[in-house]
Scaffold this motif. Structure first.
Motif, mmCIF file in Angstrom:
data_model
loop_
_atom_site.group_PDB
_atom_site.id
_atom_site.type_symbol
_atom_site.label_atom_id
_atom_site.label_comp_id
_atom_site.label_asym_id
_atom_site.label_seq_id
_atom_site.Cartn_x
_atom_site.Cartn_y
_atom_site.Cartn_z
ATOM 1 N N MET A 172 0.820 -1.191 0.000
ATOM 2 C CA MET A 172 0.000 0.000 0.000
ATOM 3 C C MET A 172 0.865 1.258 0.000
ATOM 4 O O MET A 172 0.598 2.220 -0.695
ATOM 5 N N ILE A 173 1.896 1.247 0.824
ATOM 6 C CA ILE A 173 2.781 2.408 0.915
ATOM 7 C C ILE A 173 3.638 2.537 -0.326
ATOM 8 O O ILE A 173 3.827 3.622 -0.869
ATOM 9 N N ARG A 174 4.149 1.399 -0.835
ATOM 10 C CA ARG A 174 5.137 1.438 -1.911
ATOM 11 C C ARG A 174 4.627 2.105 -3.193
ATOM 12 O O ARG A 174 5.324 2.933 -3.786
ATOM 13 N N PRO A 175 3.393 1.806 -3.681
ATOM 14 C CA PRO A 175 2.935 2.462 -4.898
ATOM 15 C C PRO A 175 2.825 3.970 -4.750
ATOM 16 O O PRO A 175 3.142 4.717 -5.678
ATOM 17 N N VAL A 176 2.379 4.451 -3.591
ATOM 18 C CA VAL A 176 2.243 5.879 -3.381
ATOM 19 C C VAL A 176 3.603 6.558 -3.365
ATOM 20 O O VAL A 176 3.784 7.666 -3.854
ATOM 21 N N CYS A 177 4.581 5.869 -2.795
ATOM 22 C CA CYS A 177 5.918 6.455 -2.625
ATOM 23 C C CYS A 177 6.767 6.388 -3.891
ATOM 24 O O CYS A 177 7.716 7.150 -4.040
ATOM 25 N N PHE A 178 6.454 5.458 -4.797
ATOM 26 C CA PHE A 178 7.391 5.085 -5.853
ATOM 27 C C PHE A 178 7.854 6.274 -6.687
ATOM 28 O O PHE A 178 9.041 6.489 -6.880
ATOM 29 N N GLY A 179 6.906 7.066 -7.195
ATOM 30 C CA GLY A 179 7.293 8.149 -8.094
ATOM 31 C C GLY A 179 8.179 9.161 -7.423
ATOM 32 O O GLY A 179 9.189 9.591 -7.988
ATOM 33 N N PHE A 180 7.820 9.564 -6.192
ATOM 34 C CA PHE A 180 8.608 10.573 -5.503
ATOM 35 C C PHE A 180 9.989 10.057 -5.142
ATOM 36 O O PHE A 180 10.986 10.758 -5.271
ATOM 37 N N VAL A 181 10.062 8.817 -4.679
ATOM 38 C CA VAL A 181 11.356 8.229 -4.318
ATOM 39 C C VAL A 181 12.248 8.137 -5.534
ATOM 40 O O VAL A 181 13.450 8.414 -5.484
ATOM 41 N N LEU A 182 11.675 7.745 -6.666
ATOM 42 C CA LEU A 182 12.464 7.620 -7.889
ATOM 43 C C LEU A 182 13.045 8.960 -8.297
ATOM 44 O O LEU A 182 14.192 9.065 -8.729
ATOM 45 N N LEU A 183 12.257 10.025 -8.138
ATOM 46 C CA LEU A 183 12.748 11.362 -8.454
ATOM 47 C C LEU A 183 13.913 11.754 -7.569
ATOM 48 O O LEU A 183 14.951 12.237 -8.033
ATOM 49 N N VAL A 184 13.761 11.527 -6.266
ATOM 50 C CA VAL A 184 14.831 11.877 -5.326
ATOM 51 C C VAL A 184 16.062 11.016 -5.542
ATOM 52 O O VAL A 184 17.194 11.492 -5.510
ATOM 53 N N ALA A 185 15.849 9.722 -5.810
ATOM 54 C CA ALA A 185 16.979 8.829 -6.040
ATOM 55 C C ALA A 185 17.762 9.241 -7.258
ATOM 56 O O ALA A 185 18.987 9.225 -7.278
ATOM 57 N N SER A 186 17.047 9.643 -8.311
ATOM 58 C CA SER A 186 17.737 10.071 -9.525
ATOM 59 C C SER A 186 18.493 11.363 -9.292
ATOM 60 O O SER A 186 19.540 11.612 -9.876
ATOM 61 N N GLU A 226 -4.033 7.183 8.154
ATOM 62 C CA GLU A 226 -3.449 6.563 6.964
ATOM 63 C C GLU A 226 -2.373 7.457 6.349
ATOM 64 O O GLU A 226 -1.331 6.990 5.895
ATOM 65 N N THR A 227 -2.600 8.755 6.375
ATOM 66 C CA THR A 227 -1.613 9.702 5.841
ATOM 67 C C THR A 227 -0.321 9.660 6.638
ATOM 68 O O THR A 227 0.780 9.707 6.082
ATOM 69 N N ILE A 228 -0.429 9.571 7.952
ATOM 70 C CA ILE A 228 0.760 9.494 8.808
ATOM 71 C C ILE A 228 1.541 8.220 8.507
ATOM 72 O O ILE A 228 2.778 8.235 8.418
ATOM 73 N N LEU A 229 0.832 7.106 8.333
ATOM 74 C CA LEU A 229 1.506 5.851 8.000
ATOM 75 C C LEU A 229 2.200 5.943 6.650
ATOM 76 O O LEU A 229 3.323 5.454 6.475
ATOM 77 N N GLN A 230 1.526 6.551 5.673
ATOM 78 C CA GLN A 230 2.119 6.719 4.356
ATOM 79 C C GLN A 230 3.389 7.571 4.436
ATOM 80 O O GLN A 230 4.409 7.259 3.812
ATOM 81 N N ALA A 231 3.329 8.644 5.216
ATOM 82 C CA ALA A 231 4.490 9.523 5.359
ATOM 83 C C ALA A 231 5.639 8.800 6.041
ATOM 84 O O ALA A 231 6.810 8.958 5.667
ATOM 85 N N ALA A 232 5.331 7.980 7.051
ATOM 86 C CA ALA A 232 6.368 7.219 7.745
ATOM 87 C C ALA A 232 7.029 6.228 6.792
ATOM 88 O O ALA A 232 8.258 6.067 6.787
ATOM 89 N N GLY A 233 6.218 5.549 5.979
ATOM 90 C CA GLY A 233 6.774 4.603 5.010
ATOM 91 C C GLY A 233 7.620 5.288 3.964
ATOM 92 O O GLY A 233 8.663 4.775 3.561
ATOM 93 N N LEU A 234 7.168 6.451 3.506
ATOM 94 C CA LEU A 234 7.936 7.216 2.531
ATOM 95 C C LEU A 234 9.287 7.624 3.098
ATOM 96 O O LEU A 234 10.320 7.516 2.439
ATOM 97 N N TRP A 235 9.287 8.069 4.348
ATOM 98 C CA TRP A 235 10.526 8.540 4.984
ATOM 99 C C TRP A 235 11.559 7.415 5.095
ATOM 100 O O TRP A 235 12.723 7.602 4.762
ATOM 101 N N ILE A 236 11.122 6.257 5.579
ATOM 102 C CA ILE A 236 12.083 5.168 5.776
ATOM 103 C C ILE A 236 12.558 4.630 4.441
ATOM 104 O O ILE A 236 13.716 4.193 4.303
ATOM 105 N N LEU A 237 11.710 4.673 3.406
ATOM 106 C CA LEU A 237 12.118 4.214 2.087
ATOM 107 C C LEU A 237 13.128 5.172 1.459
ATOM 108 O O LEU A 237 14.115 4.748 0.848
ATOM 109 N N LEU A 238 12.890 6.467 1.615
ATOM 110 C CA LEU A 238 13.865 7.457 1.153
ATOM 111 C C LEU A 238 15.206 7.274 1.869
ATOM 112 O O LEU A 238 16.267 7.379 1.260
ATOM 113 N N GLY A 239 15.134 7.015 3.166
ATOM 114 C CA GLY A 239 16.362 6.802 3.924
ATOM 115 C C GLY A 239 17.127 5.593 3.444
ATOM 116 O O GLY A 239 18.366 5.595 3.421
#
Length: 300
Positions: free
Chosen positions: A1-15, A178-191
């Motif tokens: 659930m978290i991964r699809p929402v995070c994918f585009g933004f993480v890919l941008l930051v990773a690049s 749900e938004t807080i959980l999504q943000a937490a997942g995004l943060w740890i994935l970016l890290g």
């Protein structure tokens, strides 16, 4: 659930961080921070992203984040995980599992990481994550004066508190949970993406000692589903451990799990197609299997 929402933004930051930056030597030492900035500056197609990730801006954000979340942790915990000089933990296995972070970092080979993680249902891995992030943070701070990661406090505790707050709110269907959980997942994935980038950079410093011709990790593999994200995670554990071992001039000790049982962990970097095509990388009992060269779609 978290991964699809995070994918585009993480890919941008990773690049924006770059997947394989070129090292720049200064008096025999490669600066992780300078390597990152130089790689961005020399990129021809970053579209001005480098100006958004100024070295000083990154440092200020990372230090501010680490300091803020450190203040949210009770003093007994802060005292226990206070950074120690190299060698403080000694050689006892159980002591190493519970040892505070050290600078230079404490080598934690794959077998030790599994020993701590499996019996605790990955609970110990949270401590591992905190420790390696804090060690890299403090090492950069001591050697460079600037940092490119948020440290153990700034990386782990936004996720921990996000789950503690967001999960019950989500279960109770309270808006915002749900938004807080999504943000937490995004943060740890970016890290995690950032950790892989940093491991690649520091391994460039000692690629001769580590037997590497190129950075060992594909940073974007952090975004892949299991088990492929586990593959790159185990490789990060192995090569970071080996890096710290060489920095501390500790003797080589073979990691049977990484080098014999699961050779993909310690091998040179490979593509997804190579991983599927070459079973000799998979397990100890597939080392002698021939490549699947008959499948054209698996060829690079």
């Amino acid at each position: 659930m978290i991964r699809p929402v995070c994918f585009g933004f993480v890919l941008l930051v990773a690049s924006a961080h770059g997947f394989a930056p070129k090292p720049i030597a200064t008096n025999g030492h490669v600066s992780p921070a300078r390597t990152l900035i130089a790689a961005r500056a020399t990129s021809k197609d970053d579209g001005g992203v480098s100006s958004l990730f100024d070295e000083q801006l990154v440092n200020d954000f990372c230090q501010g984040t680490n300091d803020f979340w450190k203040g949210c942790v009770v003093k007994p915990v802060r005292d226990y995980v206070e950074i120690k000089p190299a060698g403080s933990a000694g050689n006892d296995t159980l002591v190493k599992l519970t040892a505070p972070p050290e600078v230079p970092g404490l080598p934690r080979p794959v077998w030790l990481t599994i020993l701590g993680s499996v019996p605790t249902a990955l609970g110990w891995y949270g401590y591992y994550k905190f420790s390696v992030e804090e060690e890299l943070y403090q090492y950069e701070l001591q050697t460079e004066g600037k940092v490119t990661g948020c440290g153990g406090y700034g990386t782990l505790f936004p996720f921990v508190y996000g789950v503690i707050v967001g999960f019950p709110l989500s279960v109770l269907h309270i808006p915002g949970g749900e938004t807080i959980l999504q943000a937490a997942g995004l943060w740890i994935l970016l890290g995690q993406v950032n950790l892989y980038r940093r491991v690649n950079e520091i391994c460039e410093e000692r690629k001769g000692d580590l037997g590497l011709d190129e950075p060992p990790l594909h940073t974007w593999w952090a975004l892949l589903p299991p088990p492929l994200d586990v593959v790159v995670g185990l490789r990060q554990v192995h090569f970071l451990s080996e890096y710290w071992r060489t920095v501390r001039n500790e003797p080589y000790q073979k990691d049977v799990i990484a080098e014999e049982l699961f050779p993909f962990i310690s091998s040179e970097r490979f593509t997804l197609k190579q991983f599927v095509r070459q079973p000799s990388r998979w397990f100890w009992f597939t080392k002698d299997w021939k490549d699947f060269d008959q499948f054209e779609f698996l060829k690079d």
